[in-house]
Design a protein around this motif. Structure first.
Motif, short mmCIF file in Angstrom:
data_model
loop_
_atom_site.label_atom_id
_atom_site.label_comp_id
_atom_site.label_asym_id
_atom_site.label_seq_id
_atom_site.Cartn_x
_atom_site.Cartn_y
_atom_site.Cartn_z
N SER A 114 18.30 7.08 -1.89
CA SER A 114 19.36 6.13 -1.55
C SER A 114 18.96 5.27 -0.35
N PHE A 115 18.37 5.91 0.65
CA PHE A 115 17.89 5.22 1.85
C PHE A 115 16.87 4.16 1.47
N ALA A 116 15.92 4.52 0.61
CA ALA A 116 14.88 3.58 0.19
C ALA A 116 15.48 2.41 -0.57
N LEU A 117 16.39 2.74 -1.50
CA LEU A 117 16.95 1.68 -2.34
C LEU A 117 17.85 0.72 -1.55
N SER A 118 18.43 1.19 -0.45
CA SER A 118 19.31 0.31 0.31
C SER A 118 18.53 -0.63 1.22
N SER A 132 12.81 -1.49 -5.58
CA SER A 132 12.22 -1.00 -6.83
C SER A 132 12.28 0.51 -6.90
N ASN A 133 12.55 1.00 -8.10
CA ASN A 133 12.66 2.43 -8.31
C ASN A 133 11.34 3.14 -7.99
N GLU A 163 8.31 6.70 -4.48
CA GLU A 163 7.14 6.92 -3.64
C GLU A 163 7.57 7.38 -2.24
N LEU A 164 8.63 6.73 -1.72
CA LEU A 164 9.12 7.14 -0.40
C LEU A 164 9.60 8.59 -0.45
N VAL A 165 10.34 8.94 -1.49
CA VAL A 165 10.83 10.31 -1.62
C VAL A 165 9.65 11.30 -1.57
N GLY A 190 13.83 11.39 -9.94
CA GLY A 190 13.25 11.70 -11.24
C GLY A 190 13.30 13.19 -11.52
N GLU A 191 13.37 13.54 -12.82
CA GLU A 191 13.51 14.95 -13.18
C GLU A 191 12.33 15.80 -12.73
N ASP A 192 11.16 15.17 -12.75
CA ASP A 192 9.98 15.97 -12.40
C ASP A 192 9.45 15.67 -11.01
#
Lengths: 219, 226
Positions: free
Chosen positions: A70-74, A80-81, A86-88, B66-68
């Motif tokens: 959420s932090f990255a997307l905001s 971009s997803n 990648e950040l996650v 993502g799921e994985d």
């Protein structure tokens, strides 16, 4: 630190609405409702640091990964997803690798993880916009803490509680602006433009919010 | 890095909150990081601002990953050999870096003497390769008692004192002091008589020299980011 509890206390996602209501030790001030020693995320992070506990790590993942996404997307310019995923991954990896450097006397787990996410975001934005800056992000955004400052641990904890409580009490217009500036990485003028407000209004709302948060010490 | 006395001139709260939010632009974060090494008060404020940010972070609406993703992260954990540990805190600096703030060390890998210094009167200046295409980052050295030509600014000049002290009509600035000068400020810095003064400066537009020198030179003044 409460020893490795077999059943870790469950805490709903939102720490603000539910600042953990664990009984404080008698020495603690009554007002202290948030305590790093009983903060479930701090306990799990310490389990990862000391015992490389994968179960605790997976629980940290389930709590923090969706917040990190959420932090990255905001972030403006980063919607971009793929970049958010990648950040996650980068931040979750750093949590595992750097857990041993986490010091609960300096910050709560959430604050520590926030700083990892912030630095990682700067890194990804540098890369995305092909900015090659010579100084490592962690060098620029890590000012360390003097050993003498740790004596103020109790004071720090109390401030943390104050911040949580006053953030909750903030008028929504002020909260909205600081959320924009903080979470979306917007400059004050970008925030002003987006909210269709004069820059002066944005600045005075932030100033007001900050003084209510009792963040600023006397100058 | 403990200065003898705490700094008296600080960044304003907007700069500190932008720093805590990670949204300070380019090289502007550099003088701020240097100031923080000297200033306990601003370190504390920044820490509190980070806690504010962490509270907001904690209250974001979660977005499913993502799921994985967890599986992928665990696989990456298994494949690494502890190579990404945090930079060692409080490590003893190489002798070359004695007296140089931590945040600056990677910009002066071989120490101050190895830099390419340009002399302009009693000021010696050396540009640093920070990599911000819009700002010039430089170390400036004024020898004891040296006077710098009076100048104004066309943009913003941020200065943080590293060693020694200098003064202008508004005050005296010592180690760790953080100054921001805008387009309307004209000043004529003078280093203290008893020692040289070393500063870090970040400029986003060229300075404007006063007097007849300026009339000749101003049209040619440029910032030259590295």
């Amino acid at each position: 630190m409460s020893a490795k509890a077999s059943v870790l206390p469950f805490v709903p996602r939102s720490g603000l609405q539910s600042a953990a209501r664990h009984p404080s030790s008698p020495a603690m001030n009554q007002a202290v409702t948030f305590d790093r020693d009983t903060d479930p995320w701090t306990i799990r992070l310490q389990a990862v640091a000391l015992e490389r506990d994968r179960k605790a790590y997976a629980e940290l993942f389930r709590h923090f990964a969706p917040l990190l996404k959420s932090f990255a997307l905001s972030t403006s310019g980063m919607s971009s997803n793929a970049l958010a995923e990648e950040l996650v991954q980068e931040v979750m990896l750093k949590i595992w690798n750097r857990a041993s450097t986490f010091d609960s006397a300096k910050a709560s787990a959430t604050t520590w993880i926030y700083t990892l996410a912030r630095n990682c975001r700067i890194d990804l934005l540098r890369r995305k916009f092909r900015v090659h800056e010579e100084v490592d992000v962690d060098e620029l955004w890590d000012f360390g803490t003097d050993p003498e400052e740790l004596h103020d641990e109790l004071y720090q904890k109390r401030i943390e509680v104050d911040i949580r409580e006053s953030l909750r009490a903030l008028p929504s217009e002020q909260r909205q602006i600081i959320a924009k500036v903080y979470m979306e990485g917007k400059s004050h003028s970008e925030a002003a433009e987006e909210l269709n407000l004069p820059l002066g209004t944005v600045k005075s709302r932030i100033r007001l919010a900050m003084s209510k948060l009792k963040v600023m010490l006397e100058r | 890095m403990n200065a003898m006395t705490a700094p008296c001139f600080h960044p304003d709260q907007f700069m500190l909150s932008d720093y805590a939010a990670g949204s300070l632009q380019g090289a502007v974060a550099l003088p701020l990081a240097v100031h923080l090494e000297y200033c306990q008060q601003c370190r504390r404020e920044t820490q509190q601002l980070e806690e504010v940010a962490a509270c907001l972070f904690e209250n974001l609406d979660p977005v499913p990953v993502g799921e994985d993703t967890l599986e992928q992260v665990l696989r990456r954990i298994d494949s690494i050999v502890a190579d990404d540990v945090a930079p060692a805190q409080g490590a003893v600096p190489a002798p070359l870096h004695a007296g140089i703030p931590r945040a600056l060390r990677s910009l002066v890998p071989a120490g101050l003497d190895a830099l390419d210094w340009k002399r302009i009167g009693s000021l010696r200046s050396s540009r640093l390769r920070f990599g911000d295409s819009e700002r010039e980052v430089a170390l400036q050295h004024i020898s004891a008692g040296g006077k710098v030509l009076g100048h104004g600014h066309r943009g913003v000049e941020i200065t943080v004192v590293i060693n020694g002290s200098f003064s202008d009509q508004d005050g005296c600035y010592r180690s760790g002091d953080f100054l921001m000068r805008g387009p309307d400020d004209v000043h004529r810095p003078v280093a203290a008589q008893d020692g040289d003064c070393l500063c870090l400066a970040v400029l986003d537009a060229p300075i404007r020299l006063e007097g007849w020198v300026g009339r000749f030179l101003n049209p040619f003044m440029k910032i030259r980011p590295l």
